[in-house]
Design an enzyme around this catalytic site. Structure first.
Site, mmCIF file in Angstrom:
data_model
loop_
_atom_site.group_PDB
_atom_site.id
_atom_site.type_symbol
_atom_site.label_atom_id
_atom_site.label_comp_id
_atom_site.label_asym_id
_atom_site.label_seq_id
_atom_site.Cartn_x
_atom_site.Cartn_y
_atom_site.Cartn_z
ATOM 1 N N CYS A 388 0.823 -1.213 0.000
ATOM 2 C CA CYS A 388 0.000 0.000 0.000
ATOM 3 C C CYS A 388 0.859 1.266 0.000
ATOM 4 C CB CYS A 388 -0.998 -0.040 1.146
ATOM 5 S SG CYS A 388 -2.395 1.048 0.810
ATOM 6 N N HIS A 534 -3.580 -4.915 0.299
ATOM 7 C CA HIS A 534 -2.924 -5.469 1.489
ATOM 8 C C HIS A 534 -3.000 -6.998 1.451
ATOM 9 C CE1 HIS A 534 -2.420 -1.730 3.854
ATOM 10 N NE2 HIS A 534 -3.471 -1.334 3.162
ATOM 11 N N GLU A 536 -1.451 -9.048 3.127
ATOM 12 C CA GLU A 536 -1.307 -9.619 4.474
ATOM 13 C C GLU A 536 -2.645 -9.977 5.100
ATOM 14 O OE1 GLU A 536 -0.690 -6.482 3.625
ATOM 15 O OE2 GLU A 536 -1.081 -5.040 5.228
HETATM 16 N N1 GLN Z 1 -1.787 6.680 2.960
HETATM 17 C C1 GLN Z 1 -1.967 5.943 1.749
HETATM 18 C C2 GLN Z 1 -3.345 6.144 1.152
HETATM 19 O O1 GLN Z 1 -4.262 6.525 1.854
HETATM 20 C C3 GLN Z 1 -1.675 4.484 1.964
HETATM 21 C C4 GLN Z 1 -2.650 3.816 2.873
HETATM 22 C C5 GLN Z 1 -2.164 2.491 3.414
HETATM 23 O O2 GLN Z 1 -0.977 2.203 3.414
HETATM 24 N N2 GLN Z 1 -3.070 1.682 3.908
HETATM 25 O O3 GLN Z 1 -3.552 5.915 -0.001
#
Ligand code: GLN
Length: 560
Positions: A388, A534, A536
């Site tokens: 992410c 994600h 994970e």
């Molecule tokens: N801050 C980034 C976004 O909002 C990544 C978010 C995250 O890593 N879950 O897109």
């Protein structure tokens, strides 16, 4: 079979493994052939966990249907090897909000709306809905916090009422702590006696006590608990600390016959011969010997003078699942991104790792340190997995250092950058402007189409995947060609249709219609994979995630 409900409350103090106890009990019952699910109730007023800082409340877990919930839900999924849904999570905030919204819509037909029965009814209805919709034989209900707290009384009250209404279908488990103070050197049962007293005040008698301590409970202590807490000695289950993985806990509980005792008390028989799939997996974990060193570069570690690994719980577990499946012993180290900002020479420590992960995150703090770490692993051919924010910062790094776009940044950190290689998703602009931040990110499951020549395609061994998301920003397609020209591969995209056409205009309205970038890779590199989603959240001990398996393979010297 009519659904049985097992309420699980905590005694004496938090953080003693109530979530893992619920997960382990759920697993045991599943292995007896039942259909089991679990519900988490958090007593705070936040409507969900999404607005909380992970150092405050641990990781925010995301379900397929986009619920931002407590990390315990992640454990339920990992132990049960099944999806848990939005319906399985509630907070006081959510419950009160639904009741108040209904009142505003005349849903109570002129009645005076009260905490009892309307709030407790709402909780009960939600639990019954889970049981029905998921056709559950067992619903385990974990009540956050510890007994005696003002905040969770209503949930205990719901349990009490349900037991009264459904005799023989409801059990109460108390997970309590038994301290062994150094200066006394003896295990004390009194705090648990007080916890039971607090439950009694709420009209509840625990059916089973799970005795958490640094050591096993001896017969003397078991008898004492039995007499003072008013339950059969067989219903005091010893749960000492141990060095192994949490996945061994169901096996340990069974040594004290927890599953059999629950069935006996409810007057039901095991549905099938106990499955040994889980026990075999646990054996496999124990045989993993050769270490693999993984560094996680993050910022959500500190809480006062203590380190809180919980902020990245699912990432840690995913690394473990993949490592164990390859008979490797995972050695995970926390690396603080801010140290790289203070002293770039510290980056050299990255050489000591077989693989590096930059996990998800938000905001400015530590960002330049993470970018420096990504540059280091890219240039030194160290296996890398970005998750992410990890993907977004990998794109910023590549744009700056490989494409020569010096001012490249994410608009999250620098809204005025002349090179917003990571930009706000078009549908998020209004949320940010109007400060509608709760539950409004791009959340939950979305499909991703993989590029045939990508490493990810090889690892997943299929072309269409579905993964969980939690973000507001995305790769700016305006820069896609430039990134590709310098050696970055777009390995997966989410197909978007605008007015019947595939793709949509780039965020600043220029360039060709493109799909949302979900995975990037650098084919030149040994293993450089980063995802907008994600992975994970979907890794489980019985089914490790292919991308984490890829990272560990590469970190172990296997060419992919
Ligand atoms: N801050 C980034 C976004 O909002 C990544 C978010 C995250 O890593 N879950 O897109």
């Amino acid at each position: 079979m009519e659904t049985k409900f097992i309420f699980v409350a905590g005694g004496v103090m938090s953080g003693i493994g109530k979530g893992v106890t619920v997960s382990s009990t759920a697993r045991i019952l599943k292995d007896y052939g039942f259909r089991v699910t679990a519900v988490k109730i958090d007593p705070y007023l936040n409507v969900d966990a999404g607005t909380m800082n992970p150092t405050e409340h641990g990781e925010v877990f995301v379900t397929d249907d986009g619920c931002e919930c407590d990390q315990d839900v992640g454990n339920y999924e990992r132990f049960l090897d099944e999806n848990i849904y939005k319906d399985n999570y509630m907070t006081s905030g959510l419950v009160y909000k639904s009741v108040i919204d209904r009142e505003r819509n005349l849903g109570y037909a002129g009645k005076c709306v009260q905490i009892i029965p309307h709030i407790t009814d709402e909780v009960e209805n939600r639990l019954m809905k889970v049981a029905k919709k998921q056709k559950a034989d067992f619903v385990l209900v974990e009540i956050g916090g510890t007994v005696g707290e003002y905040e969770n009384l209503l949930f205990l009250e719901t349990g009490r009422i349900m037991k009264l209404k459904m005799p023989g279908h409801v059990l109460f488990l108390l997970v309590s702590y038994f301290p062994i103070p150094d200066m006394i050197g003896e295990m004390k049962t009194k705090p648990t006696q007080h916890a039971v007293r607090a439950l009694n005040y709420a009209g509840i008698q625990p059916d089973i006590i799970i005795a958490r301590s640094t050591q096993p409970l001896d017969e003397i202590r078991k008898n004492k608990v039995s007499i003072f807490c008013n339950l059969d000695v067989k219903d005091v289950i010893s749960a000492p600390d141990f060095k192994g993985s949490i996945y061994e806990i169901p096996v340990n509980f069974e040594k004290d016959n927890l599953g059999k005792r629950i069935l006996e008390k409810l007057g039901i028989k095991s549905r099938s011969k106990k499955s040994n799939k889980w026990d075999l997996m646990v054996k496999n974990i124990k045989s993993a010997a050769k270490p693999v060193k993984i560094g996680i570069v993050g910022k959500y570690f500190g809480t006062g003078d203590f380190t809180l690994a919980d902020s990245y719980l699912s990432v840690i577990e995913a690394v473990k699942h993949a490592a164990w499946s390859l008979k490797r012993k995972p050695e995970i180290t926390w690396l603080s991104a801010e140290n790289y900002e203070k002293d770039p020479a510290v980056l050299e420590e990255l050489k000591n790792f077989d693989g590096v992960i930059v996990p998800g995150g938000f905001g400015k703090r530590g960002v330049e340190g993470k970018i420096a770490a990504i540059k280091y692993v890219r240039e030194n051919n160290i296996p890398f997995l970005g998750l992410c924010y990890g993907l977004q910062l990998a794109v910023v790094e590549f744009a700056r250092n490989a494409c020569g776009l010096e001012d490249a940044h994410t608009s999250e950190v620098n809204p005025d950058t002349s090179r917003p290689v990571i930009c706000t998703m078009p549908d998020q602009l209004v949320n940010i402007k109007e400060k509608r931040m709760g539950g409004s990110m791009r959340l939950g499951e979305y499909k991703c189409k993989l590029t045939p020549q990508a490493t990810s395609y090889k690892l997943y061994a299929k072309s269409l995947i579905s993964e969980r998301h939690r973000h507001r920003y995305e790769v700016n397609n305006h820069y896609r060609l430039k990134l590709e020209k310098e050696g970055m591969l777009v390995a997966g995209t989410h197909p978007i249709r605008t007015n019947g056409r595939l793709g949509r205009p780039t965020s600043n309205g220029t360039g060709p219609q493109k799909n949302l970038i979900e995975i990037i890779e650098i084919p030149e590199h040994k293993f450089f994979v980063a995802t907008q989603f994600h992975p994970e959240f979907k890794s489980r001990p019985l089914t490790p995630h292919p991308l984490f398996v890829g990272l560990i393979k590469s970190a172990s010297g296997v060419k992919i």
